[in-house]
Design an enzyme around this catalytic site. Sequence first.
Site, PDB file in Angstrom:
ATOM      1  N   LYS A  71       0.816  -1.228   0.000  1.00 54.82           N
ATOM      2  CA  LYS A  71       0.000   0.000   0.000  1.00 54.82           C
ATOM      3  C   LYS A  71       0.849   1.278   0.000  1.00 54.82           C
ATOM      4  O   LYS A  71       0.456   2.267  -0.607  1.00 54.82           O
ATOM      5  CB  LYS A  71      -0.952   0.006   1.200  1.00 54.82           C
ATOM      6  N   ASN A  92      -4.897   1.968  -1.631  1.00 56.53           N
ATOM      7  CA  ASN A  92      -5.439   0.595  -1.697  1.00 56.53           C
ATOM      8  C   ASN A  92      -6.316   0.396  -2.934  1.00 56.53           C
ATOM      9  O   ASN A  92      -6.890  -0.662  -3.116  1.00 56.53           O
ATOM     10  CB  ASN A  92      -6.243   0.248  -0.432  1.00 56.53           C
ATOM     11  N   ASP A 107     -10.072   2.538   2.217  1.00 57.33           N
ATOM     12  CA  ASP A 107     -10.236   1.817   3.494  1.00 57.33           C
ATOM     13  C   ASP A 107     -10.958   2.673   4.530  1.00 57.33           C
ATOM     14  O   ASP A 107     -11.932   2.246   5.153  1.00 57.33           O
ATOM     15  CB  ASP A 107      -8.864   1.422   4.067  1.00 57.33           C
TER      16      ASP A 107
HETATM   17  P1  NDP Z   1      -0.509  -3.543   9.598  1.00 57.77           P
HETATM   18  O1  NDP Z   1       0.406  -4.721   9.643  1.00 57.77           O
HETATM   19  O2  NDP Z   1      -0.118  -2.352   8.787  1.00 57.77           O
HETATM   20  O3  NDP Z   1      -0.749  -3.034  11.106  1.00 57.77           O
HETATM   21  C1  NDP Z   1      -1.069  -3.934  12.122  1.00 57.77           C
HETATM   22  C2  NDP Z   1      -1.346  -3.177  13.399  1.00 57.77           C
HETATM   23  O4  NDP Z   1      -1.749  -4.127  14.397  1.00 57.77           O
HETATM   24  C3  NDP Z   1      -0.137  -2.439  13.956  1.00 57.77           C
HETATM   25  O5  NDP Z   1      -0.554  -1.264  14.588  1.00 57.77           O
HETATM   26  C4  NDP Z   1       0.398  -3.452  14.984  1.00 57.77           C
HETATM   27  O6  NDP Z   1       1.141  -2.846  16.022  1.00 57.77           O
HETATM   28  C5  NDP Z   1      -0.892  -3.984  15.549  1.00 57.77           C
HETATM   29  N1  NDP Z   1      -0.737  -5.288  16.179  1.00 57.77           N
HETATM   30  C6  NDP Z   1      -0.604  -6.489  15.567  1.00 57.77           C
HETATM   31  N2  NDP Z   1      -0.505  -7.473  16.483  1.00 57.77           N
HETATM   32  C7  NDP Z   1      -0.588  -6.868  17.704  1.00 57.77           C
HETATM   33  C8  NDP Z   1      -0.562  -7.332  19.042  1.00 57.77           C
HETATM   34  N3  NDP Z   1      -0.438  -8.634  19.324  1.00 57.77           N
HETATM   35  N4  NDP Z   1      -0.676  -6.443  20.049  1.00 57.77           N
HETATM   36  C9  NDP Z   1      -0.834  -5.107  19.783  1.00 57.77           C
HETATM   37  N5  NDP Z   1      -0.848  -4.598  18.536  1.00 57.77           N
HETATM   38  C10 NDP Z   1      -0.734  -5.466  17.514  1.00 57.77           C
HETATM   39  O7  NDP Z   1      -1.919  -4.101   9.137  1.00 57.77           O
HETATM   40  P2  NDP Z   1      -3.139  -3.283   8.491  1.00 57.77           P
HETATM   41  O8  NDP Z   1      -3.293  -2.010   9.235  1.00 57.77           O
HETATM   42  O9  NDP Z   1      -3.000  -3.237   7.027  1.00 57.77           O
HETATM   43  O10 NDP Z   1      -4.344  -4.253   8.813  1.00 57.77           O
HETATM   44  C11 NDP Z   1      -4.802  -4.445  10.134  1.00 57.77           C
HETATM   45  C12 NDP Z   1      -6.027  -5.327  10.101  1.00 57.77           C
HETATM   46  O11 NDP Z   1      -7.074  -4.623   9.462  1.00 57.77           O
HETATM   47  C13 NDP Z   1      -5.813  -6.622   9.301  1.00 57.77           C
HETATM   48  O12 NDP Z   1      -6.142  -7.711  10.117  1.00 57.77           O
HETATM   49  C14 NDP Z   1      -6.763  -6.522   8.137  1.00 57.77           C
HETATM   50  O13 NDP Z   1      -7.389  -7.742   7.896  1.00 57.77           O
HETATM   51  C15 NDP Z   1      -7.782  -5.501   8.635  1.00 57.77           C
HETATM   52  N6  NDP Z   1      -8.346  -4.727   7.524  1.00 57.77           N
HETATM   53  C16 NDP Z   1      -9.687  -4.773   7.333  1.00 57.77           C
HETATM   54  C17 NDP Z   1     -10.259  -4.087   6.302  1.00 57.77           C
HETATM   55  C18 NDP Z   1     -11.730  -4.155   6.109  1.00 57.77           C
HETATM   56  O14 NDP Z   1     -12.199  -3.648   5.075  1.00 57.77           O
HETATM   57  N7  NDP Z   1     -12.498  -4.736   7.026  1.00 57.77           N
HETATM   58  C19 NDP Z   1      -9.471  -3.263   5.369  1.00 57.77           C
HETATM   59  C20 NDP Z   1      -8.055  -3.235   5.700  1.00 57.77           C
HETATM   60  C21 NDP Z   1      -7.539  -3.964   6.731  1.00 57.77           C
HETATM   61  P3  NDP Z   1       2.722  -2.529  15.835  1.00 57.77           P
HETATM   62  O15 NDP Z   1       2.798  -1.264  15.043  1.00 57.77           O
HETATM   63  O16 NDP Z   1       3.201  -2.378  17.231  1.00 57.77           O
HETATM   64  O17 NDP Z   1       3.314  -3.711  15.133  1.00 57.77           O
END
Ligand code: NDP
Length: 281
Positions: A71, A92, A107
């Site tokens: 992205k 996206n 998004d």
């Molecule tokens: P990214 O990998 O860019 O970001 C993931 C985020 O989750 C980060 O802030 C990360 O924190 C945090 N995170 C992951 N695991 C943990 C944990 N165990 N404890 C605390 N924080 C955690 O992913 P995206 O933002 O692209 O996507 C996130 C979710 O959103 C995905 O699961 C995706 O499926 C969903 N999504 C849904 C959409 C929809 O239309 N419904 C559209 C786009 C996404 P850190 O920075 O500390 O690693």
Amino acid sequence: MSQPTLQEICALLGQAVAGNPTQYMMEKTFAHHGLDWRYLTLEVAPEDLGDAIRGMRAMGFRGGNITKPHKVPVVPHLDRLTDAAAGIGAVNCIIREGDTLLGENTDGKGFLESLRGVVDPQGKRVVLLGAGGAARAIAFELALAGAATITVVNRSAERGQSLVDRLNEKTKTPASLVPWVGDFTVPEDTDVLVNATSIGLNDAEARVPVKLGQSRPALVVADVIASPPATRLVRKCKERGLRTLDGVGMIVNQAAIGFRLWTGIEPDVQVMREAAEEFVG
Ligand code: NDP
């Protein structure tokens, strides 16, 4: 059946895209509207992204979606960005306009459309869990919609701070960071809590480490996770009598925006929703 022409193809480019419901939704909706279009799901490695975008141009794709991890890296390969995509710093959705490729970010807009069905974010105090791609898109749209404050709670303080700095620089909504260590207690005056982390993806029992404490009865809790839709967070909040939003609405709405941009046709959102629900079970 007539063969599709090259002008009638859209695609999802990303990694580990096999379980993504978008292709299923799009193809059902193309068929519903009598369009002989195709939506492909294509695995693209980071080092091949430039070639993949050049391929989209060469083969005359109408557009496409971009998902993890492309992205942000896709931006320099496009000709132009919408204001939203430029503000968020991520794309996206790609739309072909003549010979140029326009980058958009749907998004956050998809999320907002879903949220507006329950509450108007204007003047609301928001707690946003996460600072990744989805959180960034959601934060910008919430700020543009006039949210009063946004508190970003993120495990990586560096990533969280970068989102907060960008929000404070580019929007009028004051944003602040709480580094996420252990359980985060949601402040009592919160109006909207959004889980924009990947916690809960493909794991209905995964616990988002938050405590709701004395949250107000009007609190709205939204989860971006679409698979499964009934995340542990959504279930627990429903049990408390809170209003909740699952991630299916967001994915359907952002797909509907893409469909409209590519085809110029207003999609039947009910068809999309049924397809998404069928896909995620
Ligand atoms: P990214 O990998 O860019 O970001 C993931 C985020 O989750 C980060 O802030 C990360 O924190 C945090 N995170 C992951 N695991 C943990 C944990 N165990 N404890 C605390 N924080 C955690 O992913 P995206 O933002 O692209 O996507 C996130 C979710 O959103 C995905 O699961 C995706 O499926 C969903 N999504 C849904 C959409 C929809 O239309 N419904 C559209 C786009 C996404 P850190 O920075 O500390 O690693």
